[in-house]
Design a protein around this motif. Sequence first.
Motif, PDB file in Angstrom:
ATOM      1  N   LEU A 353      -1.111   3.781   4.314  1.00 31.38           N
ATOM      2  CA  LEU A 353      -2.336   3.090   3.909  1.00 31.38           C
ATOM      3  C   LEU A 353      -2.200   2.514   2.509  1.00 31.38           C
ATOM      4  O   LEU A 353      -2.653   1.387   2.234  1.00 31.38           O
ATOM      5  N   PHE A 354      -1.547   3.257   1.628  1.00 33.87           N
ATOM      6  CA  PHE A 354      -1.368   2.786   0.256  1.00 33.87           C
ATOM      7  C   PHE A 354      -0.502   1.531   0.219  1.00 33.87           C
ATOM      8  O   PHE A 354      -0.809   0.563  -0.502  1.00 33.87           O
ATOM      9  N   VAL A 355       0.568   1.503   1.003  1.00 35.21           N
ATOM     10  CA  VAL A 355       1.453   0.328   1.033  1.00 35.21           C
ATOM     11  C   VAL A 355       0.703  -0.883   1.584  1.00 35.21           C
ATOM     12  O   VAL A 355       0.829  -2.010   1.075  1.00 35.21           O
ATOM     13  N   ILE A 356      -0.144  -0.660   2.613  1.00 32.71           N
ATOM     14  CA  ILE A 356      -0.918  -1.770   3.187  1.00 32.71           C
ATOM     15  C   ILE A 356      -1.862  -2.358   2.149  1.00 32.71           C
ATOM     16  O   ILE A 356      -1.994  -3.584   2.001  1.00 32.71           O
ATOM     17  N   LEU A 357      -2.525  -1.470   1.394  1.00 30.71           N
ATOM     18  CA  LEU A 357      -3.465  -1.948   0.383  1.00 30.71           C
ATOM     19  C   LEU A 357      -2.742  -2.649  -0.765  1.00 30.71           C
ATOM     20  O   LEU A 357      -3.299  -3.568  -1.381  1.00 30.71           O
ATOM     21  N   ILE A 358      -1.509  -2.231  -1.076  1.00 28.06           N
ATOM     22  CA  ILE A 358      -0.736  -2.911  -2.117  1.00 28.06           C
ATOM     23  C   ILE A 358      -0.331  -4.304  -1.648  1.00 28.06           C
ATOM     24  O   ILE A 358      -0.400  -5.290  -2.401  1.00 28.06           O
ATOM     25  N   LEU A 359       0.066  -4.416  -0.373  1.00 31.62           N
ATOM     26  CA  LEU A 359       0.483  -5.709   0.149  1.00 31.62           C
ATOM     27  C   LEU A 359      -0.703  -6.645   0.354  1.00 31.62           C
ATOM     28  O   LEU A 359      -0.574  -7.868   0.220  1.00 31.62           O
ATOM     29  N   TYR A 360      -1.840  -6.058   0.706  1.00 35.61           N
ATOM     30  CA  TYR A 360      -3.037  -6.869   0.952  1.00 35.61           C
ATOM     31  C   TYR A 360      -4.193  -6.318   0.097  1.00 35.61           C
ATOM     32  O   TYR A 360      -5.098  -5.661   0.599  1.00 35.61           O
ATOM     33  N   PRO A 361      -4.177  -6.572  -1.212  1.00 38.59           N
ATOM     34  CA  PRO A 361      -5.208  -6.000  -2.096  1.00 38.59           C
ATOM     35  C   PRO A 361      -6.612  -6.514  -1.787  1.00 38.59           C
ATOM     36  O   PRO A 361      -7.592  -5.875  -2.159  1.00 38.59           O
ATOM     37  N   GLU A 362      -6.713  -7.646  -1.083  1.00 37.99           N
ATOM     38  CA  GLU A 362      -8.040  -8.150  -0.751  1.00 37.99           C
ATOM     39  C   GLU A 362      -8.761  -7.261   0.257  1.00 37.99           C
ATOM     40  O   GLU A 362      -9.966  -7.430   0.492  1.00 37.99           O
ATOM     41  N   LEU A 363      -8.028  -6.283   0.835  1.00 39.81           N
ATOM     42  CA  LEU A 363      -8.654  -5.369   1.793  1.00 39.81           C
ATOM     43  C   LEU A 363      -9.258  -4.130   1.125  1.00 39.81           C
ATOM     44  O   LEU A 363      -9.920  -3.331   1.805  1.00 39.81           O
ATOM     45  N   ILE A 364      -9.052  -3.962  -0.185  1.00 35.46           N
ATOM     46  CA  ILE A 364      -9.480  -2.713  -0.831  1.00 35.46           C
ATOM     47  C   ILE A 364     -10.998  -2.574  -0.797  1.00 35.46           C
ATOM     48  O   ILE A 364     -11.544  -1.589  -0.279  1.00 35.46           O
ATOM     49  N   LEU A 365     -11.726  -3.546  -1.353  1.00 33.63           N
ATOM     50  CA  LEU A 365     -13.180  -3.446  -1.378  1.00 33.63           C
ATOM     51  C   LEU A 365     -13.801  -3.471   0.017  1.00 33.63           C
ATOM     52  O   LEU A 365     -14.707  -2.660   0.300  1.00 33.63           O
ATOM     53  N   VAL A 483       3.875  -2.743 -10.180  1.00 35.71           N
ATOM     54  CA  VAL A 483       3.412  -1.653 -11.045  1.00 35.71           C
ATOM     55  C   VAL A 483       2.535  -0.681 -10.262  1.00 35.71           C
ATOM     56  O   VAL A 483       2.704   0.545 -10.356  1.00 35.71           O
ATOM     57  N   ALA A 484       1.593  -1.207  -9.493  1.00 32.57           N
ATOM     58  CA  ALA A 484       0.716  -0.343  -8.710  1.00 32.57           C
ATOM     59  C   ALA A 484       1.501   0.443  -7.668  1.00 32.57           C
ATOM     60  O   ALA A 484       1.244   1.636  -7.440  1.00 32.57           O
ATOM     61  N   PHE A 485       2.522  -0.201  -7.035  1.00 32.62           N
ATOM     62  CA  PHE A 485       3.317   0.482  -6.017  1.00 32.62           C
ATOM     63  C   PHE A 485       4.122   1.627  -6.631  1.00 32.62           C
ATOM     64  O   PHE A 485       4.148   2.743  -6.097  1.00 32.62           O
TER      65      PHE A 485
END
Length: 520
Positions: A353-365, A483-485
């Motif tokens: 899940l963390f890798v998905i959110l890093i690749l697609y940060p627009e999905l976080i919110l 950096v986030a990854f």
Amino acid sequence: MWNEDLMFVAAEPFEEHLVLSVEDRVAPNKDEVLGKTVIPLQNIDRRLDYKPVNSRWYNLEKHKKEVKFSSRIHLRICLEGGYHVLDESTHYSSDLRPTAKQLWKPSIGVLELGILSAQGLLPMKTKDGRGTTDAYCVAKYGQKWVRTRTIIDSFAPKWNEQYTWEVYDPCTVITIGVFDNCHLQGGEKAAGTRDTRIGKVRIRLSTLETDRVYTHSYPLIVLLPSGVKKMGEVQLAVRFTCSSLLNILHMYSQPLLPKMHYLHPLSVMQLDNLRHQATQIVSMRLSRAEPPLRKEVVEYMLDVDSHMWSMRKSKANFFRIMGVLSPLVAVGKWFDQICHWKNPLTTILIHVLFVILILYPELILPTIFLYLFLIGVWYFRWRPRQPPYMDTRLSHADTAHPDELDEEFDTFPTSRQPDIVRMRYDRLRSVAGRIQTVVGDLATQGERLQSLLSWRDPRATALFVTFCLVAAVVLYVTPFRVVAFLTGLYVLRHPRFRHKLPSVPLNFFRRLPARTDSML
């Protein structure tokens, strides 16, 4: 020249005048009146906002054998209509409108209350050698007080009376109290008696579904010096009818109090003082009504003593805070288990899940808000079906020590023996000492943050400033996703790559200086 603002509570119809005197302190405990003026409130200007009021000169007169002109005083007086005078606690207020009727907005609905009956009341007094109860109910919402008739000598009285109120704000509370009438005898025998409280119920209108009748029996629970006691049950029928659902939803976006409370706010001391004055005026006027509502009834309905110190309430509020913070603590423990790979499968899924959110940060919110939506829909199945009632466990009334209850019911100033007061003072000092330690620790952590750039410890500040420069260069040349990854992988690393000693940033932070060295 004084240039001071003073505020008082005045209620229509105006029965008293504003009396202002100028006095000379001629001795430590002796004042001599230089002049006095009496101003009728009917002649005072009214204002609805904060526009300036014209000032006037008033004559100061000396009243000895004959009225004699003394001097003049310059005053700016007005009747404020833009504030709301609280006569009850802000946590369960029944009215939030400004004082001036010109500023009132249209009502959004109607509240209907049916006071049906009570069951299982305990005997409150003895009459002819046997226990008896003469019960009546009082309900208060907004400026309207109602009182039912008294049912004589019954432990299961039936009133079957209905009352209605106009509702201007759904986030308000109606209070219903049950009392024992101790003034039926009349004469000197009843002169010094007080109506005994049997119990109280609060119903918040925002917890009610619109256009639905709630018929429910509420326990009547009273806290006595001997402990908590159930005095019986009262059956009520409540219905909140709204004229427009959009108007109610719109109210949730509006300020709770009138706008003057935010444009020119009153201090806490002013609010407490005004509430005390308002309570005295309401109590005095209701005592002259027919049938009268006595002072002890009004004070119980308005929770006049809610601000007094209580060890029981302090414990209850502490555990309420712990209950609010417990989900955050639970999330922290769960994340710690993820970081230490207690359940490898869950940790791997979190990595994915963390890798998905890093690749697609627009999905976080969207993911966060969708998660909150699903939680709300899931909890809809267990929504409350009835309005809440007095909770003895939440109030810590069932576990309170007898001495703590005796302290809570003590008068102010105290009327207990000096040795008991000394014991309670020492207990309060021990509790305050622990609070003092916690507050000092919080101040220490904050001062350590401030010392990062204060050069109080020149070597620590030099290290931090150098680190900030290096971090700025690295973060500028490195993409944020990288950096986030890397940060996420470091936080979620396997226990094999961890050690039990504190981390370097934590060690650095704990070595920073605080101002505790300068404390006496």
